[in-house]
Scaffold this motif. Structure first.
Motif, short mmCIF file in Angstrom:
data_model
loop_
_atom_site.label_atom_id
_atom_site.label_comp_id
_atom_site.label_asym_id
_atom_site.label_seq_id
_atom_site.Cartn_x
_atom_site.Cartn_y
_atom_site.Cartn_z
N ARG A 38 17.27 23.98 18.47
CA ARG A 38 15.95 24.07 19.07
C ARG A 38 15.00 23.08 18.40
NH1 ARG A 38 12.91 28.69 21.56
NH2 ARG A 38 14.56 30.10 20.94
N VAL A 78 2.87 27.70 18.47
CA VAL A 78 4.31 27.47 18.30
C VAL A 78 5.10 28.76 18.05
CG1 VAL A 78 5.87 26.64 16.50
CG2 VAL A 78 4.44 25.02 17.70
N VAL A 79 4.66 29.55 17.09
CA VAL A 79 5.46 30.75 16.77
C VAL A 79 5.40 31.78 17.90
CG1 VAL A 79 5.85 32.61 15.11
CG2 VAL A 79 5.28 30.33 14.30
N ARG A 81 13.13 20.45 20.65
CA ARG A 81 11.70 20.68 20.88
C ARG A 81 10.81 19.89 19.94
NH1 ARG A 81 11.10 25.64 23.41
NH2 ARG A 81 8.89 25.19 23.42
N GLU A 88 5.26 31.17 20.95
CA GLU A 88 6.21 30.68 21.96
C GLU A 88 7.65 30.93 21.54
OE1 GLU A 88 5.25 26.63 22.95
OE2 GLU A 88 3.47 27.35 24.02
N LEU A 89 7.95 30.73 20.24
CA LEU A 89 9.30 31.01 19.76
C LEU A 89 9.63 32.48 19.96
CD1 LEU A 89 9.45 29.04 16.37
CD2 LEU A 89 10.76 28.56 18.43
N MET A 102 9.02 27.88 10.21
CA MET A 102 8.43 28.75 11.23
C MET A 102 9.46 29.42 12.10
SD MET A 102 4.98 26.84 12.46
CE MET A 102 5.83 25.34 12.85
N GLY A 103 10.73 29.05 11.92
CA GLY A 103 11.76 29.76 12.65
C GLY A 103 12.36 29.01 13.82
N TYR A 104 12.44 27.70 13.70
CA TYR A 104 13.23 26.93 14.67
C TYR A 104 14.66 26.87 14.17
CZ TYR A 104 9.27 24.97 17.24
OH TYR A 104 8.17 24.80 18.03
N ARG A 115 -2.00 28.21 12.60
CA ARG A 115 -0.64 28.23 13.12
C ARG A 115 0.19 29.30 12.40
NH1 ARG A 115 3.16 22.96 12.58
NH2 ARG A 115 2.86 23.42 10.39
#
Lengths: 221, 387
Positions: free
Chosen positions: A129, B103-104, A133, B106-107, A123-125, B153
């Protein structure tokens, strides 16, 4: 301590309430400083071990050796370097917390399910991060479990520092005194309060964990 | 946005002699369509998917989204713009359902209020009541509910491209069928470019606008529409993979909602029994269907058992026929009817209200008609879409 003496002489208490309060506070202060500093150091070491896995072995090996040295020997070893001081006691106390804390932080992060990691990455962490998180929050129950063990064992060890003199030792001072004067009452007071403190501290962590990880309830962790 | 693979090969390091995970793959998924990658395990379908969001880097070749090579994007930022759903879902156990869906966004730095709003919107979209679900934690949900959250999500930041890796593989067949139908309804509205991995050929035929059949060693065996795949497989491998029951599988191309639905005699709970009885006796269909106040089927009454007077009560009705949705394929419908040993299934809308009735005879007639059509020589048609 002759066989006929009572275990507790209640007339000892009125003249010693102030000292009991002072030693209890000292015991708490030594424990809090040792666990807080120990956690800070362990956290940095654990992050290093998580980032560069090759460091995990050496870090735990050193922490393991520290942990294996008998406490009395370690305390006296440091007297030669740092004198009879607060610092001497704290260095040794901090040393004892490291192994448990580093291991639990790393184990907690390792315990994060692979699919959670993959979902986070997908998802792009970014790496850090994701650690801050996702992985560390999920590791919290295991990290707090480590803090509980480290705190309870530190409370026991603070009592031993009484052997270094009256400037430290917390409730251990009563135990040393009782032994020196063959007088049971302070010894019992020191031992009982130190156990009570350990139980209270443990309960506090259980409470804190319920507060910060509401999601773990009923999940069996 | 279209997704295009250009001569993509993936070989895992140190494994130069072993067969490639993906071998010289070239295919284009048109914008807004669903491409299902299907094949036996080890065919490289998951690897193919993961190269799109750069969880895996190709050894050679290019992948373009909307004409731009994904290698030109920062991988972390790229992923925030692509929806990703995996079989094990991977919900974050420490966040509420609302938190997970947000989640996304927020990212991407959306404001907290907008994130919350968006999460509610998406929960509603996947059929979960936000007020009930937003504050729960993942471990409090069933497998099917969790998978819906996983889809919500992935959709949260409205990405034009979605990657779905066996998203419905871990739920039981009944829930899977429902999730597939929901996927079709969502996709009809949202028109994302979807790459969907499965090992289940029936799922591929049901969900795909186009299906890419992959063979072990990561070679593309055929890339075609589901009906092309069923009528004209281009190789032994594809024919065997699609299965001997291709005739029956063609029923997967047709949906219940496309059939002319019949309507049995109906009455509502609390209606007068007398007129209902008269209506049913006059109808060629020998049963009366009882509905509740919201139009949802309750059960059947044999016409001889309908009281002559008084009100119709719920306890008079006998158990139900299988409930079908308009998106249910004829193949699934038939197998549900056979399993329940009944002749008719009831078609209901997403709220559960009665829409019509489908009978096994009707499905049989469709099968015969379809079979006839292929026998008339659509057989070895041009190898459509393969390259």
């Amino acid at each position: 301590m002759s066989p006929g003496d009572p275990l507790l002489r209640w007339d000892w208490f009125p003249g010693h309430l102030d000292e009991i309060a002072f030693r209890l506070a000292q015991h708490v202060a030594f424990t809090v400083v040792a666990v807080a500093v120990g956690f800070g150091i362990a956290f940095v070491l654990a992050l290093l071990a998580i980032r560069w896995r090759a460091l995990y072995g050496p870090i735990t090996a050193v922490a393991g050796v520290l942990y294996a040295i008998p406490s009395v020997a370690l305390f006296f070893l440091f007297i030669g370097i740092t004198g009879l001081s607060f610092l001497t006691a704290e260095i040794a106390l901090v040393g004892y917390t490291l192994l448990i804390l580093v291991r639990n932080i790393v184990a907690g992060v390792d315990g994060v399910a692979a699919e959670v990691r993959e979902a986070a990455e997908g998802m792009g962490y970014g790496r850090w991060r994701r650690l801050w998180r996702v992985e560390l929050p999920i590791a919290l129950p295991v990290i707090i479990a480590g803090l509980r063990v480290a705190t309870v064992s530190t409370i026991g060890l603070v009592a031993v520092t009484a052997l270094l003199g009256r400037d430290q030792g917390g409730l251990g001072v009563f135990i040393v005194e009782g032994r020196e004067r063959f007088f049971a009452t302070p010894l019992v007071v020191g031992a009982v309060l130190s156990v009570a403190l350990a139980i209270a501290a443990d309960g506090l962590f259980v409470f804190a964990q319920r507060l910060v990880t509401p999601w773990a309830r009923g999940q069996g962790s | 946005m279209p997704v295009e693979f250009r001569h993509v090969t993936k070989r895992y390091a140190g494994d130069l002699d072993a067969p490639a995970a993906v071998e010289d793959l070239s295919l284009t998924v048109p914008a807004g369509q669903t491409c299902v990658l299907v094949g036996p395990s080890g065919c490289g379908k998951t690897t193919t998917l993961k190269m799109v969001n750069r969880l895996v880097e190709p050894t050679s070749g290019q992948i373009l989204i909307d004409g731009v090579d994904v290698a030109r994007h920062d991988p972390v930022k790229l992923r925030r713009g692509i929806g990703y759903v995996i079989q094990q879902i991977g919900l974050f156990p420490h966040l509420t359902i609302g938190g997970n869906v947000a989640v996304v966004p927020e990212l991407l730095g959306w404001h907290a209020a907008r994130c919350r709003e968006r999460a509610d919107e998406l929960l509603a979209l996947v059929g979960l009541d936000p007020a009930t679900y937003r504050a729960r934690y993942p471990h409090e949900l069933s497998g099917g509910e969790r998978q819906r959250v996983g889809v919500a999500r992935a959709l949260a930041a409205d990405p034009p491209v979605m990657l779905m890796d066996e998203p419905f593989g871990a739920v039981d067949p009944v829930v899977r069928e429902r999730l597939q139908n929901e996927f079709l309804r969502l996709q009809a509205d949202l028109a994302k470019t979807v790459l969907f991995v499965t090992h289940d050929i029936d799922e591929a035929i049901k969900l795909g606008d186009r299906v890419a059949v992959m063979d072990v060693g990561g070679r593309l065996a055929q890339y075609a529409t589901p009906s092309e795949l069923l009528t004209s497989p281009t190789s032994e491998f594809v024919a065997r993979f699609v299965g001997a029951d291709r005739g029956l599988k063609r029923l997967s191309l047709r949906r219940v909602g496309e059939l002319p639905l019949a309507m049995p005699p109906v009455a509502r709970v609390g209606d007068e029994a007398g007129p209902a009885r008269a209506r049913t006796l006059a109808d060629p269909f020998p049963y009366l269907l009882l509905l509740d106040g919201l139009g949802r089927p309750v059960g059947w009454l044999d016409r001889d058992r309908i009281p002559t007077e008084g009100l119709l009560e719920e306890r008079l009705a006998v158990p139900m026929s299988p409930l079908l949705e308009p998106e249910t394929t004829l193949r699934d419908a038939l197998s549900m009817l056979l399993a329940a040993e009944v002749q008719a299934g009831l078609v209901v809308d997403p709220r559960g209200a009665m829409v019509g009735m489908v009978t096994a005879d009707q499905i049989g007639a469709t099968l015969r008609a379809e079979g006839g059509r292929t026998a008339e020589g659509r057989r070895p048609a041009a190898a459509g879409g393969t390259r």
